[in-house]
Design a protein around this motif. Structure first.
Motif, PDB file in Angstrom:
ATOM      1  N   TRP A 195     135.572 -43.047  61.363  1.00 52.94           N
ATOM      2  CA  TRP A 195     135.616 -42.311  60.536  1.00 52.94           C
ATOM      3  C   TRP A 195     136.168 -42.994  59.215  1.00 52.94           C
ATOM      4  CZ3 TRP A 195     133.821 -37.986  57.979  1.00 52.94           C
ATOM      5  CH2 TRP A 195     132.841 -36.990  58.713  1.00 52.94           C
ATOM      6  N   SER A 196     137.319 -43.613  59.477  1.00 54.13           N
ATOM      7  CA  SER A 196     138.342 -44.165  58.521  1.00 54.13           C
ATOM      8  C   SER A 196     137.283 -45.529  57.799  1.00 54.13           C
ATOM      9  CB  SER A 196     139.459 -44.958  59.126  1.00 54.13           C
ATOM     10  OG  SER A 196     140.422 -43.727  59.541  1.00 54.13           O
ATOM     11  N   LEU A 197     136.890 -46.261  58.610  1.00 54.20           N
ATOM     12  CA  LEU A 197     135.905 -47.402  58.160  1.00 54.20           C
ATOM     13  C   LEU A 197     134.821 -46.729  57.329  1.00 54.20           C
ATOM     14  CD1 LEU A 197     135.334 -49.372  61.425  1.00 54.20           C
ATOM     15  CD2 LEU A 197     136.609 -49.933  59.348  1.00 54.20           C
ATOM     16  N   ALA A 198     134.033 -45.588  57.463  1.00 49.70           N
ATOM     17  CA  ALA A 198     133.097 -44.739  56.711  1.00 49.70           C
ATOM     18  C   ALA A 198     133.901 -44.483  55.397  1.00 49.70           C
ATOM     19  CB  ALA A 198     132.718 -43.521  57.501  1.00 49.70           C
ATOM     20  N   GLY A 216     122.480 -44.654  54.457  1.00 50.20           N
ATOM     21  CA  GLY A 216     122.125 -45.133  55.786  1.00 50.20           C
ATOM     22  C   GLY A 216     123.400 -45.677  56.468  1.00 50.20           C
ATOM     23  N   ALA A 217     124.123 -46.475  55.746  1.00 46.88           N
ATOM     24  CA  ALA A 217     125.393 -46.919  56.495  1.00 46.88           C
ATOM     25  C   ALA A 217     126.390 -46.006  56.804  1.00 46.88           C
ATOM     26  CB  ALA A 217     126.032 -47.975  55.271  1.00 46.88           C
ATOM     27  N   LEU A 218     126.613 -45.082  55.997  1.00 50.43           N
ATOM     28  CA  LEU A 218     127.553 -43.843  56.593  1.00 50.43           C
ATOM     29  C   LEU A 218     126.668 -43.226  57.804  1.00 50.43           C
ATOM     30  CD1 LEU A 218     128.511 -42.152  53.209  1.00 50.43           C
ATOM     31  CD2 LEU A 218     129.875 -43.764  54.650  1.00 50.43           C
ATOM     32  N   GLY A 219     125.544 -42.912  58.007  1.00 45.74           N
ATOM     33  CA  GLY A 219     124.750 -42.598  58.927  1.00 45.74           C
ATOM     34  C   GLY A 219     125.172 -43.526  60.105  1.00 45.74           C
ATOM     35  N   ALA A 220     125.000 -44.752  59.910  1.00 44.37           N
ATOM     36  CA  ALA A 220     125.497 -45.795  61.118  1.00 44.37           C
ATOM     37  C   ALA A 220     126.914 -45.402  61.638  1.00 44.37           C
ATOM     38  CB  ALA A 220     125.408 -47.057  60.501  1.00 44.37           C
ATOM     39  N   PHE A 221     127.710 -44.982  60.774  1.00 42.03           N
ATOM     40  CA  PHE A 221     129.131 -44.825  61.241  1.00 42.03           C
ATOM     41  C   PHE A 221     129.308 -43.531  61.936  1.00 42.03           C
ATOM     42  CE2 PHE A 221     130.170 -48.081  57.926  1.00 42.03           C
ATOM     43  CZ  PHE A 221     131.032 -48.905  58.721  1.00 42.03           C
ATOM     44  N   LEU A 222     128.754 -42.366  61.199  1.00 43.42           N
ATOM     45  CA  LEU A 222     129.163 -41.204  61.482  1.00 43.42           C
ATOM     46  C   LEU A 222     128.267 -40.507  62.339  1.00 43.42           C
ATOM     47  CD1 LEU A 222     129.899 -39.804  57.916  1.00 43.42           C
ATOM     48  CD2 LEU A 222     131.610 -40.835  59.776  1.00 43.42           C
TER      49      LEU A 222
END
Length: 187
Positions: free
Chosen positions: A14-17, A91-97
């Motif tokens: 979550w912190s990376l996102a 899309g990137a946030l979806g990959a994290f979360l």
């Protein structure tokens, strides 16, 4: 304050996102663009981070989250109602979360973006024109006509520009705070 139900590796993801979203928000605020050098590596990092932390299940959740955002928002990008950088950021946030948490982030981002849009159209005295344009975009989506209209697309020089990356960053910060105080996100 209640004890957190989120384990430390998930908090790191979550912190990376959050870091990616805030960087994108700042860049979008300044330039009205979100660069590929941020979104593409972030998507890959999200997949790798989830794979390391949760194994195959993490890879699956990461791909589902990225795919959900990319597929759901593609029609809006095709009619030029959303920029490609915003699309790739989601899309990137979806990959994290993963699919569940990113839906919450997306919903909150749309609400924040809506508030930003209302403030912007009222302050620029463009309420009637903006609502007409919005109706046109929605009708294009409903009729599945994915052809951009030059007068109302995000590329129009006369159109109001809404930095959706800022709304996404604010949403991620709010949702991160929600996770931080003990909410349980289904993984």
């Amino acid at each position: 304050m209640p004890e957190s139900t989120v384990n430390p590796p998930i908090l790191i993801i979550w912190s990376l996102a959050l870091i990616v979203a805030v960087i994108a928000g700042v860049i979008d605020w300044r330039s009205h663009r979100i660069p590929n050098w941020l979104t593409v590596p972030s998507l890959l990092l999200g997949i790798v981070a989830n794979s390391v932390v949760l194994g195959f299940h993490g890879t699956k959740l990461s791909l589902e989250g990225a795919g959900l955002c990319l597929i759901a928002l593609l029609p809006v990008v095709l009619v030029r109602g959303l920029g490609a950088g915003d699309w790739k950021l989601m899309g990137a946030l979806g990959a994290f979360l993963g699919p569940y948490a990113v839906l919450v982030v997306l919903f909150v981002a749309v609400m924040i973006g809506g508030i930003m849009a209302v403030v912007q159209m009222v302050s620029h005295r463009r309420v009637k024109q903006t609502l007409t344009n919005l109706w046109f975009l929605l009708s294009m989506l409903i009729m599945l006509k994915f052809k951009a209209h030059e007068q109302i697309s995000i590329d129009s020089p006369n159109g109001l520009k809404l930095p959706f990356g800022v709304a996404t960053a604010l949403s991620t910060v709010l949702c991160f705070g929600w996770v931080g105080i003990g909410a349980h996100i289904v993984r």
